[in-house]
Motif scaffolding. Structure first.
Motif, short mmCIF file in Angstrom:
data_model
loop_
_atom_site.label_atom_id
_atom_site.label_comp_id
_atom_site.label_asym_id
_atom_site.label_seq_id
_atom_site.Cartn_x
_atom_site.Cartn_y
_atom_site.Cartn_z
N PRO A 1 32.98 48.82 33.70
CA PRO A 1 32.76 47.45 34.17
C PRO A 1 34.04 46.74 34.61
O PRO A 1 34.01 45.89 35.51
CB PRO A 1 32.11 46.76 32.97
CG PRO A 1 32.48 47.60 31.80
CD PRO A 1 32.56 49.00 32.31
N LEU B 1 30.10 40.64 32.25
CA LEU B 1 30.29 41.03 33.65
C LEU B 1 29.69 40.00 34.59
O LEU B 1 30.31 39.59 35.58
CB LEU B 1 29.65 42.40 33.89
CG LEU B 1 29.64 42.88 35.36
CD1 LEU B 1 31.05 43.21 35.81
CD2 LEU B 1 28.74 44.10 35.52
N THR C 1 23.41 45.83 36.91
CA THR C 1 24.32 46.10 35.80
C THR C 1 23.57 46.37 34.50
O THR C 1 22.58 45.71 34.19
CB THR C 1 25.30 44.94 35.58
OG1 THR C 1 26.15 45.24 34.47
CG2 THR C 1 24.58 43.62 35.32
#
Length: 356
Positions: free
Chosen positions: A48, A77, A65
């Motif tokens: 990430p 993130l 994600t």
């Protein structure tokens, strides 16, 4: 198996970013992405932090994600991506196998547009991604259209401003030609003003405004009676008082608009007869209290008046005019601007020789 998400109206190749520390999950999501967007640039990241680094300097149009990842989870993130203003809010889907309602809330509150649970339903995932990517395409198309409209409006405003200034310039020529034998003075004044402001380091916008505004400095003379304006004798104190009102009249004629061109033109019209030592009119301003536009105009107006032939005098040589400006530095004229102006003799000669 999956429908293509877009027609051919993307302004650029859409970028789909997949972030998951499990390579099998990345491959699966990449396969689904190729199905609903075969023309897309599909990028997979198993780290990430690497995904954030990429997004920090690139555009992204859809983000898929995972939630649970080492170093940075999906919510972190999402927050990082939402903080990147240059991305212009791309759609983000958070995917996880964790059956926890709080995780869903956290992801949505962080800025996720959608949420999918594992195991992934291929058709549902493709449909949700396709819909979000279409929304992204419409978003970018709207932004592009808005930008084009803003540019058109700005161009129209500039064109109208130019036409307005041209009209006022013609009126200023009327005033100028009542007491001189040529209107070239106005053109030179504009060019000299731009030259001096450039030498001062002013930005291009101010230079352009000054070049258009400077020729309007004496526009108030249209209201001065011929018996005073054209008198070939010394004016009486009463007549001189009337003559001086052309600064106030010019300011009134040019004031009231909201364009920078008109505001600069108005302050020049009012203050171009102020003197650096405070002995000028109409307000008796001195030094830095005189607007910079008017101080610039004063320098170039004196120089051009001296070097121009008029019915009542011959033109001075450039050498004599430059010496006079030096004598007036600190008295009538701003000494710093005099030095800057006279330092560009080649530029002065070019203007004086091409506009006559």
């Amino acid at each position: 198996m999956y429908e293509m998400t877009t027609d051919q109206h993307w302004v650029r190749q859409p970028v789909i970013m997949i972030v998951d520390d499990q390579s099998t999950n990345c491959h699966l999501l990449a396969e689904i992405s190729h199905g609903f967007c075969p023309a897309g640039n599909i990028l997979s990241f198993d780290d990430p932090l690497a995904a954030v680094a990429y997004a920090n300097s690139h555009q992204v149009d859809l983000v898929l994600t995972d939630y649970r990842m080492p170093q940075m989870n999906g919510v972190m993130l999402i927050r990082s991506l939402r903080a990147m203003k240059h991305l212009i809010d791309p759609p983000i889907i958070c995917i996880t196998a964790i059956d926890d309602q709080q995780v869903r809330y956290d992801a949505l509150n962080a800025g996720a547009n959608d949420y999918l649970s594992r195991p992934i339903d291929y058709l549902e995932c493709a449909a949700r991604c396709r819909n979000l990517l279409n929304m992204r395409r419409f978003q970018l198309a709207t932004l592009q259209h808005t930008k084009e409209l803003e540019e058109r409006v700005e161009q129209v405003i500039q064109d109208l401003e130019k036409k307005k200034m041209e009209t006022l310039f013609r009126l200023a020529k009327v005033a100028e030609q009542r007491d001189t034998d040529t209107g070239a003075h106005l053109n030179r004044i504009g060019r000299y003003s731009a030259l001096l402001s450039r030498r001062m380091g002013c930005d291009e916008s101010f230079m352009a405004i000054l070049e258009m505004a400077a020729p309007l400095h004496d526009i108030g003379k249209v209201a001065i009676p011929d018996s005073i304006l054209l008198a070939k004798r010394s004016l009486t104190p009463e007549e001189w008082d009337i003559m001086q009102t052309h600064t106030i009249i010019g300011h009134a004629m040019l004031s009231g608009g909201d364009s920078e061109h008109m505001m600069v033109a108005a302050e020049i019209a009012r203050s171009h007869h102020e003197k650096f030592d405070g002995s000028g009119y109409p307000d008796g301003l001195s030094g830095q209290d005189i607007p910079i536009s008017a101080r610039i105009l004063a320098v170039v107006d004196v120089y051009d008046a001296l070097t121009s032939k008029r019915p009542y005098k011959e033109a001075w040589s450039g050498k004599n005019a430059r010496e006079y400006l030096r004598q007036q530095a600190g008295k009538h004229l701003d000494p710093e601007l005099v030095n800057i102006f006279l330092a560009d003799e080649a530029g002065i000669v070019e203007i004086s020789s091409t506009i006559n």
